[in-house]
Design an enzyme around this catalytic site. Structure first.
Site, PDB file in Angstrom:
ATOM      1  N   HIS A   1      24.095   8.786  23.234  1.00 50.76           N
ATOM      2  CA  HIS A   1      23.777  10.123  22.716  1.00 50.76           C
ATOM      3  C   HIS A   1      24.339  10.288  21.300  1.00 50.76           C
ATOM      4  O   HIS A   1      25.422   9.781  20.993  1.00 50.76           O
ATOM      5  CB  HIS A   1      24.353  11.193  23.642  1.00 50.76           C
TER       6      HIS A   1
ATOM      7  N   GLU B   1      15.660  11.876  21.525  1.00 50.69           N
ATOM      8  CA  GLU B   1      16.438  13.085  21.258  1.00 50.69           C
ATOM      9  C   GLU B   1      16.796  13.129  19.776  1.00 50.69           C
ATOM     10  O   GLU B   1      17.872  12.644  19.375  1.00 50.69           O
ATOM     11  CB  GLU B   1      17.704  13.089  22.104  1.00 50.69           C
TER      12      GLU B   1
HETATM   13  P1  PGA Z   1      20.285  20.910  23.826  1.00 53.25           P
HETATM   14  O1  PGA Z   1      20.831  19.455  24.076  1.00 53.25           O
HETATM   15  O2  PGA Z   1      19.154  21.146  24.780  1.00 53.25           O
HETATM   16  O3  PGA Z   1      21.459  21.793  24.105  1.00 53.25           O
HETATM   17  O4  PGA Z   1      19.808  20.967  22.401  1.00 53.25           O
HETATM   18  C1  PGA Z   1      19.894  18.452  24.216  1.00 53.25           C
HETATM   19  C2  PGA Z   1      20.459  17.087  24.192  1.00 53.25           C
HETATM   20  O5  PGA Z   1      21.574  16.835  23.754  1.00 53.25           O
HETATM   21  O6  PGA Z   1      19.711  16.221  24.612  1.00 53.25           O
END
Ligand code: PGA
Length: 255
Positions: A94, A165
């Site tokens: 991530h 993402e």
């Molecule tokens: P968020 O996080 O929906 O709070 O923007 C998404 C993620 O980190 O995948």
């Protein structure tokens, strides 16, 4: 290809709060048999997830893992420890971990291999830093994706989730990528030589980044979007249940 909808709680919800959350969530989604669901609590709440979700249609997992199985790594948690807690999914790579913990592509690649070695499904998070359109995103992502998957045996590819993402779409104040942008990126990814072939046919491509109910259905209606990965909107069990119920008719992942 079954749709996959899940949430990472990031660094939210204590173990005690997790009991409450999961007891609320479980009956709200118990009838959803046409899709796969998961929650990724923080480490201390994983045993709670095992207790509360055992025998349910919601899988659980972790948000990170150490690349090695055992050893002198103070504060870290390994893949065998997560497998022992019944984790089905483990997220790696991530952008928050890359930013806050300096994780490199090589470290993330070793984490994917550790997760696969212990029979769990890696959720590999990848994303472009700035919004310059799908072509620029792909140019940024493909070289590292090749490196990330290089150490993974071809036969393990089928049990992999790739979460697109974009860093610019994540977190407070950000806006989600448009369904068209996401569709364009994931279509190219699906068609790329890296994911072509029998072994890769089970790879699921999902989207994460400011997903909420206003965009979930349109996102899932994109032909190559196999699921949703939810952050903030997953912190309330009722909202997550509503997102888990997003209508989706899946003839997905046809490039
Ligand atoms: P968020 O996080 O929906 O709070 O923007 C998404 C993620 O980190 O995948």
């Amino acid at each position: 290809m079954r749709p996959l909808i899940g949430t990472s709680w990031k660094m939210h919800l204590t173990a005690s709060q997790a009991v409450q959350y999961l007891q609320t969530l479980r009956p709200l989604v118990a009838d959803l048999t046409d899709r796969d669901l998961f929650v990724l609590p923080a480490y201390p709440a994983i045993p709670v997830a095992r207790e509360q979700l055992d025998g349910s249609n919601i899988a659980w997992g972790a948000q990170d893992v150490h690349p090695e199985d055992w050893g002198a790594h103070t504060g870290d948690v390994s893949a065998p420890m997560l497998a022992d807690l019944g984790c089905r999914y483990v997220e790696v790579g991530h952008s928050e971990r890359r930013r806050e913990h300096g994780e490199t592509t090589d470290v993330v690649a070793r984490k994917i291999a550790a997760v696969a070695r212990w029979g769990m499904t890696p959720i590999l998070s990848i994303g472009d830093q700035h919004r310059h359109g799908p072509q620029a995103a792909l140019a940024e992502l493909m070289p590292s994706l090749e490196r990330l998957l290089a150490g993974l045996p071809r036969e393990s590819l089928g049990d992999l989730v790739i979460a697109y993402e974009p860093a610019w779409a994540i977190g407070e104040g950000a806006a989600p990528a448009s369904p068209e942008e996401v569709g364009a990126v994931l279509r190219e990814l699906r068609a790329s030589p890296l994911l072509k072939g029998v072994e890769a046919s089970g790879v699921r491509l999902i989207y994460g980044g400011s997903v909420d109910q206003s965009i979930a259905e349109e996102m899932l209606s994109q032909p190559c979007v196999d699921g949703l990965f939810i952050g903030r909107q997953g912190l309330d069990p009722y909202t997550f249940a509503a997102l888990a119920r997003t209508p989706c008719c899946m003839s997905h992942s046809e490039p």
